[in-house]
Each structure stands twice: as structure tokens, then as C-alpha cells.
Write an enzyme that holds these catalytic residues in place. Structure first.
Site, PDB file in Angstrom:
ATOM      1  N   ASP A  94       0.849  -1.189   0.000  1.00 50.13           N
ATOM      2  CA  ASP A  94       0.000   0.000   0.000  1.00 50.13           C
ATOM      3  C   ASP A  94       0.883   1.236   0.000  1.00 50.13           C
ATOM      4  OD1 ASP A  94      -2.362   1.751   0.623  1.00 50.13           O
ATOM      5  OD2 ASP A  94      -3.323  -0.178   0.963  1.00 50.13           O
ATOM      6  N   HIS A  98      -3.829   6.341   2.944  1.00 46.90           N
ATOM      7  CA  HIS A  98      -4.499   5.101   2.532  1.00 46.90           C
ATOM      8  C   HIS A  98      -3.881   3.873   3.202  1.00 46.90           C
ATOM      9  CE1 HIS A  98      -5.690   1.924  -0.408  1.00 46.90           C
ATOM     10  NE2 HIS A  98      -6.760   2.682  -0.584  1.00 46.90           N
ATOM     11  N   SER A 155     -11.225  -0.671  -1.122  1.00 47.37           N
ATOM     12  CA  SER A 155      -9.955  -0.614  -0.391  1.00 47.37           C
ATOM     13  C   SER A 155     -10.159  -0.876   1.092  1.00 47.37           C
ATOM     14  CB  SER A 155      -9.302   0.767  -0.549  1.00 47.37           C
ATOM     15  OG  SER A 155      -8.577   0.868  -1.736  1.00 47.37           O
TER      16      SER A 155
END
Length: 815
Positions: free
Chosen positions: A160, A234, A596
Site C-alpha cells: 500500500d 491510505h 480498499s
């Protein structure tokens, strides 16, 4: 500068401009599947579902041998300085990534020993309360010793955007210290500024991969950080969803919104940063990260990432460097959860295709953040907002942003967005409720609710209202935490009611300038969530099936997505410098949506299953999750999915397996599934070898394996689902189940299907001892050709209470 030097400089610049990154796969097996045969190198292959022993001298020697071969072919073909090798891939695929010109790539493509040459392509990110919604604290964590032990000794790898290691969700436990972790051998990079390690006892590995991004000229060290530091938000968010510490107070703006926890709060975190703030990432970097993660010994991989588009040389969705690397990961016993994609609600929008991957769709859970605006005429307008109320029993004057400008010339700044406090007359706003417009700027991210809050606070407003005057399909309205009273009116008709009331109550002179503001209102309390029973639902954005086998979008004989998990408005950790969501810049937590967010839910729950059943294969874990999932919501109704109506309004329709796969995850049931549908490396090869349109040559290029595996039809792959994309007449598929319970159990097998297709099972019942495996068949016959898929299911009901269900999808065709 003489003419010769000038020509040389121009030539170098041209090479630099035209060079691109290519991923090259070579003849010869990677470490995971090398069975010996090359002089002087003994076998390193592992049995299916076994980890690579990276400490082995045999592995080290063979890895060096592969890397030397990669260097040798480049050195033989090209002059030094005309290319740059970025990575050698040795563990899961045998190949390398290199920065070369298109002409050099063509030379490589023709070179002896080269299997395939793929131009690198980009990937993108696919962007609390959910542990309670999933029943983890009461039904799952106690079976593993409580939250203090949930996920103990399991390592989840995250490919990620990195991690913010200073967040309390990732702190080491002092009350209950972590023990040693002998099976994990990852390394920890240091922060280049502080020289401190990114790791602690909770974060056990932290590395970054950016060679392809640098070669492409996309990497900016000032904002992307040449370290595992999360420059986006994220990565920290997804890691916290799966494995964040339990009971972390979720505080923002002086309010607490509950306590945050990961699905497996004792699991360890291994960070493999390959995504970046502005451009996403590149497959060459992602493949290097996955290769390293499996080498290091992760148990689970969480991938909230998907391709922007397929590589130009790839013919099938299942065979490319990315999916081939994940096939190697699964062969090494690593469970892979990947986000389905955010292209919904339209069909064939998935970005995760292969049978060895668990593809996760996104659900809306049972929590809503509702609020209301009460007008002076007594009308109450519903909206959303995560904010405190205005003072009780009091109405406040409403002032429109366009009516309180200091100078009409500032209209070029789109003042109704309320992003710039300096353009407003503070005397007219102070103590009143500011009315702002929710324009397209909020949709594209050039305006944010966070800035509206800042503007209202700076002007001394009592609160703010955001009004939506028109809406386009796909517009997403999410509540944003606010320190002052605020509400977003998302219904256009309600917005018009407010505007009409305001205009009727406001006195103006002949030029249109306001003489007196008489409209009034008050904002309700939006801090507490409202729980409802019509959950879970499939989120509008969640990518839909049917699955495709090639980039002509021909349907595959494999159901995707596999499973549904929470992915809408998920609270989790954030990094203060994260910019992925403008409303959470500078914050420690964020409330965001996407598949996600769904994928790490499954990664964390898979860690709990792995903890209880450490010897289970990735396919066994996937089967347990899928066969115990539910297609019933909290109100006892069949699952629904958000969809567009004919008028492009968002509505609810009956969901199908193309929306949710097998159903919504049920963690407690997954720990004790009764039966599993197991599969290994040879089964995946059999699926590939029997899929029409995939050549044996292409399979050999990416797997270095001949097609000696024939399951007659890809629908016979032992998945916990059945998909037949071209059913003509009658077709029988087989499935094999294994009893993983500790006692003998008799199962009654039944099946049902929509009327256009008849379905039968054989045998109707079977008894299995612990560890025993039995086969059953499912026969489908076309009754009528409707032109649309028919849906159904096969149920296996055990005499000791186990319930196993697999979805069936089939499309009938005429002979």
C-alpha cells in the site's frame, strides 16, 4: 560545447525520454517451484501451501544464480549504461524489471531464454464500528483468548502507501508484550530524517519500493518519501482496519466517535510501500513488494490496489506478471485478499479476476450519520452531518454566502463553496448560520467540507448548511466530522425547500442587495450514529461481475467477486500528512469508503481463521469465509444492492452473486465451517489449462509449467461457487469437500435454481469422517433461453448443525 559532445548529449536525452519500464519473465523456475536439474543447484521447490525457507543455503545459492542470469542476458544484449535493471524477481516468478527503450524491449522479446516481455502499467488505490457489526468482540475474539490474543503470531503484509508508525493503532503493547516471531524475517528501514526504525513489536517489517516510479519520472521525494512513511493516508487506514490495536479512542475536534479496532488486533503488521500520493503505483514495484513479502514470511497479503488497465501484451485476465506473482504467493501458503474495484454499479467492472485471489466487494453496514435542519416555518429538512447541534430552543438567522460578500468581484472564486473566509463580511456572518453550495468542486476534490468548517469558524458563524442544488450520477455524499454545527442537505427537493424559504423571508432592495435577513433555523445533533436493520447492502461503487477471462470482456467460468465485507464510511487511522482525502488533512483518523476498506476486513478475519487453523491452505481459508457467509440482512430479508434507477437516482434492488459473491462475511461461522472446498497449485493450473482461449504456450510463459492438468472444463475447478458462462443442453460439474470438523457428520445436499435452468445434485446425502473427502456432482439443464444469467445455490446441511452454501450462476444458450 563541440558538435560531437552536443550530439552525444541529445542522444542520451532521447534515450532517457523514450526508455520505459518492462517486466521480463525468463525460462527456468523461480525458487518456489524449482525442482532441481540445473548443474550444481539442488531443488528449492516447496509443496503446495508451504512457506519458502529463506534461511536455507540452497535458496540463497539458487537466488544468486537467477540474479546472475538476469544480469548476464542484459549485459550480453546491451551496452553498459544503455539500460537499468530495477529488480530481480526470484521467489515467485523468475524475471526482472528493467528500464530500456522499446527497441531494446523488442530485442529482449526475441532473445533465447526469455518467456515474456510486458510493458509496465499503473495501478491505483481502490478507495471502529465494524468489529461489533461483524460480531467479533462477542463471537470470535473470545475463541482465540479475547482481543488480547486475536491474531497472535499472524503477520499481515500490506502492499500500500506505507504507514504512519507513530499512530496509537500501531503502538507496541507494554501490558502484554509481543513474543518472538521466528517465521518472519523481514527487515525494517530507518526514517532518513530521524534515523529511527519504522518498526516496533507491532510493526515487524517496513520497506519501500519505488524503482519503477523513479524510472518513470513520477516519484517526488519531497511528498512521496523515500521510506515506508505514509504520504497519503491510505496505507495507514487499511493496516488499521485489518490489524490495528483494540480500544483506541477515536477523537476529533473535541468529540469521541467511539473506539477503533482492527479485525485481528494482535496480528503483526509488515509494510511494503509501493503506492504513492499523486500517481498510485507501478506493477513492477508492486510485484517486487509482493515477492519480498512472501520471501519474508507473511501469512496474509492485503491488496487494496488494482490495475488502471491491462498490459498491452496480455491476452487473458489471469496471466500477467501481477497475477502470476500472486499465484506463486498462494503456492507458498499466503492468503491474498484483493479489493474488487470501485467501478460499480456497472457490470464487468472488476479489477481482480483470478481463482487464487479472494476478491472482496464493499458493503454498507448498519450505521448512518443523520441530521436535520429545522426552519423558522416549522419545516424539518433531513440531511447528514457529524456535528454537534446549535443551542437548544433557539433559532439562528440564515445568511447565504452570496449575500454576505465583501465585494461582488470575488465571484470568480466561486464564493458559495465557502472555501475562503477573507471574501466574506464577518459582521454579517458572525453568530448566524452560513448557507453554502455543494458544487462540483466538492466532487472533484478542489473544495472540501473541512475548509467550509474552517471558514465558518473564522467568521464566527453559529453553524453552516451545505445545499445540493443539482446532482449527477455517482456523486458521493459522505458525512465529515465538524467541530461546529453543520449539515449537508443531499436531497435536491429539500434543498429547494430551503432556498425557497430563504428567498421568501429575505428582504432586498431594487438592486438585489439584502436589506434584512429574516430566515431562521437550527441544526440538530449529528454526532451519534443511527443504526438500522436494512444492512448489509452492496455499496453503489462496489465493482460488479460477471468475471471476465480476457480483455474482450468474454465471461469467465469463475464467479467474482468472492465475498462482501464492510467498505462504506469506515473509521480507521490516518496520517497527519495524508492527502488522499482533503477533508482529513492533518487528522489522526478518517471516515472513508471503498473496496480498499473491504479487503483489509477480509485480510484481518482471514488472520483469525489462520490463527485457529494454522495448517489450512489459502483455499481452505477462502472456502471457510465464503461457504459460511450470509445473503440475509439484519431484518431477515435477502441482500439488496444500491443501483441506478431509470432516472439515474440511487435506489435499492435485489442483489445477486455478481454483486456480493457468496454473501456477506460471517466471521464466527468461518471459524467452524464443517466442510471446505480445498484447492492447490495444480488445481489452479488445471483451471488455466482448460479455460478456452488460453494457450498452453502462454501458460508456460508465466508459470514455467506444461499443461498436464485437465479438469475437462474450468467450471470443475474446486471453487466454493459454480459459474457456467455458456451452458448448452446439460452439463455436470463436480465438487470435492473435506470434513474439517472433529466429528463424523452426515450432510443432506439440496439445490435450487431460477426456472430457466433445472438443477440436480448427486448424491443427495453423504457421511464424512473427520478429515475425509467426498465428491458430489451438480447437473444443470437449460429449460429456456432468457439471455440473462440464472442464479441459484447448493446447500449442504449437516446433522451436527453445520450449514454450507455455495452460489451457482449459469447462462443458458441454444444448441
Amino acid at each position: 560545447m563541440d558538435i560531437g559532445l552536443r550530439i552525444f548529449v541529445v542522444f542520451v536525452l532521447l534515450v532517457a525520454v523514450t526508455a520505459e519500464v518492462y517486466i521480463v519473465t525468463m525460462e527456468g523456475d523461480p525458487i518456489i517451484s524449482y525442482k532441481g536439474g540445473e548443474n550444481g543447484f539442488e531443488a528449492t521447490a516447496v509443496e503446495s501451501d508451504e512457506k519458502i525457507d529463506t534461511s536455507s543455503e540452497l535458496v540463497t545459492v539458487y537466488a544468486r544464480h537467477l540474479e546472475r542470469k538476469h544480469d548476464m542476458i542484459l549485459g550480453m544484449l546491451f551496452e553498459e549504461g544503455s539500460y537499468k535493471k530495477l529488480y530481480s524477481y526470484k521467489h515467485l516468478i523468475n524475471g526482472f524489471a528493467a528500464h530500456v527503450s522499446p527497441e531494446q524491449a523488442e530485442t529482449l522479446r526475441r532473445a533465447p531464454g526469455v518467456r515474456s516481455v510486458d510493458k509496465d502499467w499503473k495501478v491505483r488505490r481502490l478507495t471502529t464500528h465494524t468489529p461489533e457489526f461483524l460480531g467479533l468482540p462477542t463471537d470470535v475474539w473470545p475463541t482465540g483468548g479475547g482481543f488480547d490474543r486475536a491474531g497472535e503470531d499472524i503477520v499481515i503484509g500490506f502492499v500500500d502507501s506505507g504507514i504512519y508508525p507513530h499512530h496509537p493503532s500501531f503502538a507496541s503493547h507494554h501490558r502484554l508484550p509481543y513474543g518472538p516471531l521466528p517465521h518472519y524475517k523481514g527487515k525494517c528501514e530507518e526514517d532518513p530524517h530521524t534515523k529511527k526504525s519504522f518498526c516496533n513489536r507491532k510493526i515487524v517489517g517496513a520497506q519501500h519500493f519505488a524503482e519503477a516510479a523513479k524510472a518513470a519520472g513520477a516519484f517526488n521525494p519531497d511528498i512521496d518519501y523515500a521510506s515506508p512513511m505514509d504520504g497519503d493516508g491510505h496505507g495507514s487506514h487499511t493496516a488499521a482496519i485489518a490489524a490495528g490495536n483494540n480500544g483506541i479512542p477515536l477523537r476529533m475536534h473535541g468529540y469521541e466517535f467511539g473506539k477503533a479496532s482492527g479485525m485481528a488486533p494482535r496480528a503483526r503488521i509488515a509494510v511494503y510501500k509501493a503506492l504513492y500520493r499523486l500517481f498510485g503505483g507501478f506493477v513492477a514495484d508492486v510485484v517486487a513488494a509482493i515477492d519480498q513479502a512472501v520471501h519474508d514470511g507473511v501469512d496474509i497479503l492485503s491488496l487494496s490496489v488494482g490495475p488502471n488497465s491491462p498490459p498491452t501484451t496480455t491476452k487473458t485476465t489471469f496471466l500477467n506478471p501481477f497475477d502470476a506473482t500472486l499465484l506463486g504467493a498462494v503456492k507458498a501458503g499466503v492468503f491474498v485478499a484483493q479489493a474488487a474495484g470501485n467501478g460499480g454499479p456497472f457490470p464487468k467492472t472488476l479489477v481482480s479476476y483470478s481463482p487464487w485471489i479472494t476478491t472482496v466487494a464493499a458493503a454498507i453496514d448498519d450505521r448512518r450519520y443523520k441530521n436535520h435542519l429545522t426552519l423558522g416555518n416549522g419545516k424539518m429538512l433531513a440531511g447528514m452531518g457529524l456535528s454537534p447541534p446549535t443551542r437548544p430552543h433557539r433559532l439562528y438567522t440564515l445568511v447565504s454566502a452570496n449575500d454576505v460578500l465583501l465585494d461582488s468581484s470575488v465571484s470568480k472564486y466561486n464564493p458559495s463553496d465557502c472555501q475562503r473566509p477573507e471574501v466574506f463580511n464577518k459582521k454579517l456572518v458572525e453568530g448566524n448560520i452560513l448557507l453554502c453550495g455543494y458544487s462540483f468542486n466538492f466532487v472533484v476534490g478542489t473544495a472540501s467540507i473541512k475548509k467550509v468548517v474552517a471558514t465558518a469558524k473564522h467568521l464566527g458563524a453559529a453553524g453552516f448548511v451545505l445545499v445540493v442544488e443539482n446532482v449527477s450520477p455517482g456523486t458521493k455524499f459522505d458525512p465529515v466530522p465538524s467541530a461546529i454545527p453543520g449539515i449537508l442537505i443531499t436531497d435536491v427537493s429539500k434543498s429547494m425547500d430551503l432556498i425557497d424559504y430563504y428567498n421568501a423571508s429575505t428582504s432586498r432592495d431594487w438592486t438585489g442587495r439584502v436589506k434584512s435577513f429574516k430566515a431562521e433555523g437550527s441544526i440538530g445533533d449529528g454526532l451519534a450514529p443511527v443504526l438500522h436493520k436494512s444492512a448489509p447492502q452492496v455499496a453503489l461503487f462496489s465493482a460488479r461481475g460477471p468475471n471476465t477471462k480476457d480483455f474482450s470482456f468474454q465471461d469467465a467460468d469463475l464467479l467474482k467477486p468472492d465475498i462482501l465485507a464492510p467498505g462504506y464510511l469506515i473509521w480507521a487511522a490516518w496520517c497527519p500528512n495524508g492527502t488522499d482525502e482533503p477533508n482529513y488533512v492533518g487528522e489522526g483518523f478518517a471516515l472513508i469508503s471503498g473496496t480498499s476498506m473491504a479487503a483489509p476486513h477480509i485480510a484481518g478475519i482471514a488472520a483469525l481463521v489462520k490463527q485457529k487453523h494454522p495448517q489450512w491452505s489459502p483455499a481452505a481459508i477462502k472456502s471457510a469465509l465464503m461457504t459460511t457467509s450470509t445473503v440475509i440482512d439484519r431484518a431477515g430479508r435477502l441482500l439488496q444492492a444500491q443501483q441506478y434507477s431509470d432516472t439515474e437516482a440511487v435506489t435499492l434492488v435485489k442483489a445477486t452473486p455478481f454483486d456480493y459473491g457468496s454473501g456477506h462475511v460471517n466471521p464466527s461461522a468461518a471459524l467452524d465451517p464443517g466442510l471446505i472446498f480445498d484447492a492447490g497449485y495444480e488445481d489452479y493450473l488445471g483451471f488455466l489449462c482448460t479455460t478456452p482461449g488460453i494457450s498452453a504456450h502462454e501458460i508456460r510463459n508465466y508459470t514455467n509449467t506444461a499443461c498436464n492438468y485437465d479438469m475437462k472444463h474450468p467450471s470443475n475447478f474446486n471453487a466454493p461457487s459454480i459459474a457456467v458462462s455458456h451452458l448448452v443442453g446439460t452439463q455436470t460439474v463436480t465438487r470435492k469437500v473435506t470434513n474439517v470438523a472433529e466429528v463424523e457428520e452426515t450432510y443432506t445436499i439440496t439445490a435450487r435454481m431460477q426456472p430457466s435452468i433445472a438443477i440436480e445434485v448427486n448424491p443427495p446425502a453423504m457421511t464424512l469422517r473427520p478429515g475425509a473427502t467426498r465428491t458430489f456432482s451438480v447437473t444443470m439443464t437449460v429449460r429456456s433461453v432468457s439471455g440473462v444469467y440464472s442464479f441459484g445455490e447448493v446447500k449442504l446441511k449437516g446433522s451436527r448443525g453445520h450449514k454450507v452454501r455455495i452460489p451457482v450462476v449459469a447462462l443458458g444458450h441454444r444448441r
